[in-house]
Design a protein around this motif. Structure first.
Motif, mmCIF file in Angstrom:
data_model
loop_
_atom_site.group_PDB
_atom_site.id
_atom_site.type_symbol
_atom_site.label_atom_id
_atom_site.label_comp_id
_atom_site.label_asym_id
_atom_site.label_seq_id
_atom_site.Cartn_x
_atom_site.Cartn_y
_atom_site.Cartn_z
ATOM 1 N N HIS A 181 5.340 8.096 -15.405
ATOM 2 C CA HIS A 181 6.279 7.559 -14.418
ATOM 3 C C HIS A 181 5.789 6.285 -13.738
ATOM 4 C CE1 HIS A 181 8.581 11.305 -14.702
ATOM 5 N NE2 HIS A 181 7.420 11.924 -14.671
ATOM 6 N N LEU A 182 4.589 5.805 -14.082
ATOM 7 C CA LEU A 182 3.959 4.733 -13.313
ATOM 8 C C LEU A 182 3.874 3.416 -14.070
ATOM 9 C CD1 LEU A 182 0.933 6.664 -11.744
ATOM 10 C CD2 LEU A 182 3.126 6.111 -10.653
ATOM 11 N N ALA A 183 3.920 2.333 -13.305
ATOM 12 C CA ALA A 183 3.661 0.994 -13.830
ATOM 13 C C ALA A 183 3.005 0.179 -12.724
ATOM 14 C CB ALA A 183 4.948 0.325 -14.302
ATOM 15 N N GLY A 184 2.301 -0.866 -13.129
ATOM 16 C CA GLY A 184 1.629 -1.713 -12.148
ATOM 17 C C GLY A 184 1.743 -3.181 -12.505
ATOM 18 N N GLN A 185 1.761 -4.013 -11.474
ATOM 19 C CA GLN A 185 1.782 -5.467 -11.664
ATOM 20 C C GLN A 185 0.939 -6.103 -10.562
ATOM 21 O OE1 GLN A 185 5.501 -7.761 -12.720
ATOM 22 N NE2 GLN A 185 5.250 -8.506 -10.622
ATOM 23 N N ARG A 186 0.016 -6.981 -10.972
ATOM 24 C CA ARG A 186 -0.807 -7.700 -10.001
ATOM 25 C C ARG A 186 -0.655 -9.192 -10.232
ATOM 26 N NH1 ARG A 186 -6.849 -5.947 -9.799
ATOM 27 N NH2 ARG A 186 -6.865 -6.837 -11.907
ATOM 28 N N ALA A 197 20.700 10.761 -11.964
ATOM 29 C CA ALA A 197 20.149 10.213 -10.727
ATOM 30 C C ALA A 197 18.827 9.518 -11.020
ATOM 31 C CB ALA A 197 19.956 11.314 -9.697
ATOM 32 N N VAL A 198 18.596 8.397 -10.348
ATOM 33 C CA VAL A 198 17.395 7.591 -10.544
ATOM 34 C C VAL A 198 16.744 7.364 -9.184
ATOM 35 C CG1 VAL A 198 16.479 5.380 -11.346
ATOM 36 C CG2 VAL A 198 18.413 6.442 -12.541
ATOM 37 N N GLY A 199 15.453 7.579 -9.127
ATOM 38 C CA GLY A 199 14.701 7.285 -7.916
ATOM 39 C C GLY A 199 13.532 6.375 -8.231
ATOM 40 N N MET A 200 13.384 5.292 -7.479
ATOM 41 C CA MET A 200 12.299 4.336 -7.693
ATOM 42 C C MET A 200 11.603 4.068 -6.373
ATOM 43 S SD MET A 200 14.338 1.651 -10.197
ATOM 44 C CE MET A 200 12.879 0.796 -10.778
ATOM 45 N N ALA A 201 10.279 4.058 -6.414
ATOM 46 C CA ALA A 201 9.475 3.724 -5.235
ATOM 47 C C ALA A 201 8.454 2.679 -5.638
ATOM 48 C CB ALA A 201 8.785 4.970 -4.685
ATOM 49 N N VAL A 202 8.322 1.635 -4.837
ATOM 50 C CA VAL A 202 7.403 0.543 -5.143
ATOM 51 C C VAL A 202 6.514 0.291 -3.926
ATOM 52 C CG1 VAL A 202 7.166 -1.882 -5.756
ATOM 53 C CG2 VAL A 202 9.034 -0.531 -6.739
ATOM 54 N N GLY A 246 -8.840 -21.037 -2.466
ATOM 55 C CA GLY A 246 -8.689 -19.619 -2.149
ATOM 56 C C GLY A 246 -7.615 -18.928 -2.979
ATOM 57 N N ARG A 247 -7.634 -17.596 -2.906
ATOM 58 C CA ARG A 247 -6.708 -16.780 -3.684
ATOM 59 C C ARG A 247 -5.901 -15.853 -2.778
ATOM 60 N NH1 ARG A 247 -11.281 -17.020 -6.982
ATOM 61 N NH2 ARG A 247 -10.885 -17.487 -9.196
ATOM 62 N N VAL A 248 -4.694 -15.554 -3.241
ATOM 63 C CA VAL A 248 -3.853 -14.528 -2.639
ATOM 64 C C VAL A 248 -3.473 -13.550 -3.745
ATOM 65 C CG1 VAL A 248 -1.669 -14.017 -1.500
ATOM 66 C CG2 VAL A 248 -2.939 -16.093 -0.892
ATOM 67 N N THR A 249 -3.613 -12.273 -3.466
ATOM 68 C CA THR A 249 -3.313 -11.253 -4.473
ATOM 69 C C THR A 249 -2.169 -10.368 -3.995
ATOM 70 O OG1 THR A 249 -5.604 -11.221 -5.235
ATOM 71 C CG2 THR A 249 -4.234 -9.329 -5.814
ATOM 72 N N VAL A 250 -1.208 -10.157 -4.882
ATOM 73 C CA VAL A 250 -0.060 -9.282 -4.611
ATOM 74 C C VAL A 250 -0.045 -8.195 -5.688
ATOM 75 C CG1 VAL A 250 2.427 -9.149 -4.274
ATOM 76 C CG2 VAL A 250 1.213 -11.292 -3.768
ATOM 77 N N THR A 251 -0.042 -6.947 -5.270
ATOM 78 C CA THR A 251 0.045 -5.850 -6.237
ATOM 79 C C THR A 251 1.312 -5.042 -5.974
ATOM 80 O OG1 THR A 251 -1.260 -4.361 -4.853
ATOM 81 C CG2 THR A 251 -2.439 -5.641 -6.510
ATOM 82 N N LYS A 252 1.917 -4.607 -7.078
ATOM 83 C CA LYS A 252 3.097 -3.741 -7.009
ATOM 84 C C LYS A 252 2.832 -2.542 -7.916
ATOM 85 C CE LYS A 252 7.179 -5.714 -6.625
ATOM 86 N NZ LYS A 252 8.439 -6.457 -6.925
ATOM 87 N N ILE A 253 2.979 -1.354 -7.373
ATOM 88 C CA ILE A 253 2.869 -0.121 -8.153
ATOM 89 C C ILE A 253 4.223 0.576 -8.096
ATOM 90 C CG2 ILE A 253 1.681 2.072 -8.507
ATOM 91 C CD1 ILE A 253 -0.143 -0.343 -8.806
ATOM 92 N N LEU A 254 4.755 0.919 -9.276
ATOM 93 C CA LEU A 254 6.070 1.553 -9.379
ATOM 94 C C LEU A 254 5.930 3.012 -9.784
ATOM 95 C CD1 LEU A 254 9.251 1.599 -9.913
ATOM 96 C CD2 LEU A 254 8.657 0.947 -12.264
ATOM 97 N N GLU A 308 4.817 11.002 -5.669
ATOM 98 C CA GLU A 308 3.833 10.566 -6.659
ATOM 99 C C GLU A 308 3.145 9.289 -6.211
ATOM 100 O OE1 GLU A 308 3.680 10.323 -11.431
ATOM 101 O OE2 GLU A 308 5.225 9.054 -10.542
ATOM 102 N N LEU A 309 3.916 8.358 -5.676
ATOM 103 C CA LEU A 309 3.324 7.091 -5.270
ATOM 104 C C LEU A 309 2.323 7.297 -4.136
ATOM 105 C CD1 LEU A 309 3.599 4.150 -6.161
ATOM 106 C CD2 LEU A 309 5.189 3.807 -4.269
ATOM 107 N N ALA A 310 2.623 8.228 -3.252
ATOM 108 C CA ALA A 310 1.706 8.484 -2.130
ATOM 109 C C ALA A 310 0.346 8.987 -2.624
ATOM 110 C CB ALA A 310 2.325 9.503 -1.179
ATOM 111 N N ALA A 311 0.338 9.651 -3.777
ATOM 112 C CA ALA A 311 -0.906 10.203 -4.311
ATOM 113 C C ALA A 311 -1.541 9.320 -5.381
ATOM 114 C CB ALA A 311 -0.630 11.586 -4.902
#
Length: 803
Positions: A146-151, A214-219, A249-257, A277-280
């Protein structure tokens, strides 16, 4: 030299961007995300897509005055959206940046096939020399479905100031990935709700309009060193921030789905499940470690190792296969979508492509193969109902299947050349039932799974055999049975010239495959335990019908003309096409049917095939099997007849399907044809070079990709699973002289086969199983003990001894 594990592109090419996005799709069998860039959300250059396996919905549209209903694999909300712009010290904010912006100076995309990680890099530079380097890293977790990630990392080069960032979860998506479908209804999602939790997690819930999935998404979006502001609308939610960045300098943005649907088992509220699931879930780096480990396990079980560019393409093909159907698929009620989970062509439907996919899976991931055959078994009642409505017995499987097994083939299709909507008769391809029976039998041959064969497998095979028996008509004038009103795999010919009656009579592939099914069904009836046999014959009302099956295996008609197998009865009466003229006028004539229709002509009038038809017999059945079927039918086909048949149709095929070059390459390899590699290489290049001129941008061709793996696995090696032994009969192909892969066979796991220039090696790992029996060329029988490796010279080599 390019690594066989890397797929990469240098430079930005808008013309081919959607092709790249397809080939860079990431998935795990549960869902997949097209390789679209986070900055862009619109056609025609880009097309983001997220597809969950089995998530279908149907809509009604009005076309040419007719109301049509189509079921589609639904494009789900886009979680990857990320926009950014520079605000150097003392300057107003610049434009939102993307690869389409005029300030782009360098770009590169790299897909790490071994790790399942996509990396995109951009370098922007403004008129004052201030640069911004951007790196996106994305994965869809192969270990946790159920998971995906983007940085995203943004680096300021030669300037300091602020970077404004806007990360979105966009629910305003529709199905618009296929141009010829865009006139049809395409909005599948309703009841959208959005919001943000106190823990700063973006969420979205919705459902499909008619299937009510039904679809549920949390990011979870984290912008390092910044405070964020959230904004929710009716169709999405965004997270905005402004971050100070020093020079260099750098800025980092992460997204976890986390993505869940109501199709999950055990059932739960999808949004609640996604949020919990996302909380854990740990951070990006920890997830990446477990994701890579999951891919390592898959490669260990399934890699087909070939050196050079062919090996790199085969790795890409296997990568896509395992993203479309993975071990996660075994927990889902889904089949093999012909375009994988990479786009919206064919509406995400299941055709007969599984027959090209399962031979690979049988020998590497048999549990997955079993699950995919069970997709058909669960739809057996629907197939039996379809047969009854058509006045037949048994099971009539649909040409296109989706959620519940009803016929999903469109009634009308658009010819883009003429702009006309035409009747679509491809549902007459009844041979899909034979492919289902073949899948059952091949799985059993590879695994020896008697429980499956005597259970759901027997129910499938006997119902398909019953359908062929019901469909066949006896004609006393020639004392033969005939199957009328069908279409073959060719797909061009759907009626006789000038006839208003749809379909053709005695398509050779259909009839021979039906005879094979009837023969195997009789074998199965004879091998079943008596109680199970009585249960099936009584429950299916088959008592006494097996005598008719026996007769059909002897008297089902197969037409011939001029010493070759006829594609169908009356084929010899069709006109010859001036192939040189059409190639000169049109160049690519793969879709000759569309060309002729636009000229107010019909391909039904000509000896011209879109793809292999009668020749598919040599792909699906071994020479021994074909000889046995033809001999029993009383029309023997020796090697000379088969060679003439192959040569005859080679000259009359346009290869308008990616499967066609695969079949021709397989046949010519086994026949040791001089130009076998020409077809094999075209099969390898089908999607990576988009040889059909734009179709891959709408989704990969999974059957052709898996078929190239099987070309190496079985075509080059002659690998055949029998009840008692593995049979090997390698054929030389100069361009692929070294290959190696593991297989599973009837309890033996981790057998490794090697073919190296006239020699074949077999490694059998230590286990509690007995010796592995092999049959080598010339019917030479040998054994390899567990824990041993043996090499054998092939015929025509200097030494024929084994060691």
């Amino acid at each position: 030299m390019k690594s066989v594990w890397q797929w990469s592109y240098r430079g930005y090419d808008p013309k081919h961007q959607r092709l790249r996005e397809t080939l860079c799709t990431l998935g795990n069998g549960y869902f997949a995300v097209r390789g679209s860039v986070p900055e862009c959300t619109s056609l025609p250059v880009h097309y983001p897509g997220l597809y969950a396996a089995g998530c279908y919905n149907r809509l009604r549209s009005t076309v040419d005055g007719r109301t049509l209903e189509n079921e589609d694999l639904v494009n789900l909300p886009n979680w990857s959206v990320l926009r950014y712009r520079r605000r150097p010290d003392g300057s107003p904010p610049g434009d939102w940046l993307s690869p389409d912006h005029r300030s782009l100076r360098h770009s590169g995309v790299r897909l790490d096939l071994r790790a399942g990680v996509l990396t995109m890099r951009w370098l922007f530079q403004d008129g004052l020399g201030r640069r911004l380097a951007v790196t996106h890293t994305r994965f869809v977790h192969m270990g946790t479905p159920h998971l995906a990630g983007q940085r995203t990392t943004l680096r300021a080069l030669g300037w300091s100031g602020d970077i404004e960032i806007d990360a979105e979860l966009d629910g305003s998506v529709v199905n618009a990935g296929v141009e010829r479908y865009r006139a049809l209804a395409n909005g599948h999602l309703v009841d959208l709700r959005t919001g943000v939790t106190p823990e700063d997690v973006q969420w979205l819930s919705c459902r499909t309009s008619r299937s009510r999935i039904a679809v549920g998404m949390a990011v979870r979006t984290v912008v390092a060193g910044a405070d964020v502001r959230h904004s929710a609308t009716a169709t999405g939610v965004s997270t905005s921030s402004r971050v100070a960045v020093a020079r260099g300098g750098r800025v980092t943005v992460t997204k976890i789905l986390s993505l869940h649907t109501s199709r999950d088992r055990p059932p739960a509220d999808p949004l609640s499940a996604a949020l919990a699931e996302l909380a854990a879930t740990p951070g990006f780096d920890a997830l990446l470690v477990t994701h890579r480990a999951a891919w390592d396990d898959l490669w260990r079980e399934g890699e087909v190792a070939v050196p050079g560019e062919a090996g790199r393409i085969l790795h890409l093909h296997l990568f896509h296969l395992l993203q479309s159907v993975s071990p996660h698929t075994t927990g889902l009620d889904v089949g093999v979508p012909a375009r994988g989970l990479t786009g919206e062509a064919y509406r995400g439907h299941v055709f007969w492509d599984e027959a090209y996919v399962l031979p690979y899976l049988d020998l590497h991931f048999p549990g997955l193969a079993r699950s995919l055959v069970l997709y058909r078994h669960r739809r057996l009642p629907r197939a039996c109902e379809a047969a009854r409505r058509a006045g037949h017995r048994g099971a009539m499987f649909p040409w296109q299947s989706g959620s519940d097994g009803r016929e999903e083939t469109q009634r009308l299709h658009l010819n883009p050349r003429s702009g006309r909507w035409l009747e679509d008769r491809s549902r007459l391809q009844r041979h899909v039932g034979s492919a289902v029976a073949l899948d059952v039998w091949r799985y059993w041959q590879a695994t020896g799974d008697d429980d499956f064969l005597h259970g759901p497998g027997a129910e499938l095979m006997l119902r398909v055999a019953q359908f062929w028996s019901s469909l066949a008509e006896y004609d006393p004038s020639d004392a033969r049975y005939h199957i009328r009103g069908v279409m073959g795999p060719d797909e061009y010919h759907d009626a006789y010239p000038g006839s208003q009656r749809p379909g053709l009579d005695d398509n050779a592939y259909t009839n021979v495959a039906a005879a094979w099914v009837l023969g195997r069904a009789l074998d199965l009836v004879g091998a079943l335990p008596p109680a199970r046999r009585d249960e099936l014959l009584g429950g299916m009302a088959l008592a006494g019908e097996t005598d008719r099956w026996q007769d059909l295996t002897r008297r089902l008609h197969v037409p011939f003309h001029d010493g070759v197998i006829s594609q169908f009865a009356g084929y010899e009466q069709l006109r010859e096409l001036d192939w040189a003229d059409y190639r000169a006028r049109y160049g690519d004539i793969g879709r000759l049917d569309r060309i002729l229709e636009a000229e107010s002509d019909s391909v039904n009038r000509y000896k011209a095939s879109k793809q292999a038809d009668a020749l598919v017999l040599g792909y699906f059945f071994t020479p021994r099997e074909l000889h046995a079927v033809f001999d029993r039918l009383g029309c023997p086909v020796d090697d000379d007849v088969w060679r003439r048949t192959v040569d005859y149709y080679r000259r009359r095929t346009s290869h308008g399907s990616t499967l066609s070059n695969l079949v021709h390459g397989w046949l010519l390899t086994r026949l040791r044809g001089a130009d076998a590699w020409e077809y094999c290489s075209q099969a390898l290049l089908s999607d990576v070079a988009d040889i059909q001129g734009g179709t891959t941008a709408e989704g990969i061709h999974l059957g052709a990709m898996a078929g190239t793996l099987d070309l190496v696995q079985r075509g080059l090696t002659g690998l055949e699973c029998t009840d008692t032994a593995l049979r090997l009969d390698p054929v030389p192909l100069r361009q692929l002289q070294r290959l190696s892969f593991p297989v599973r066979y009837r309890g033996h796991r981790g057998i490794r086969l090697h073919v190296v220039r006239g020699r074949v090696g077999v490694e059998v790992p230590a286990s509690q199983h007995g010796p592995l029996d092999l049959i080598l060329p010339g019917d030479r029988r040998v054994t390899v003990e567990p824990g041993r490796e043996r090499w054998f010279h092939l015929p025509d080599s200097p030494d024929s001894t084994g060691r």
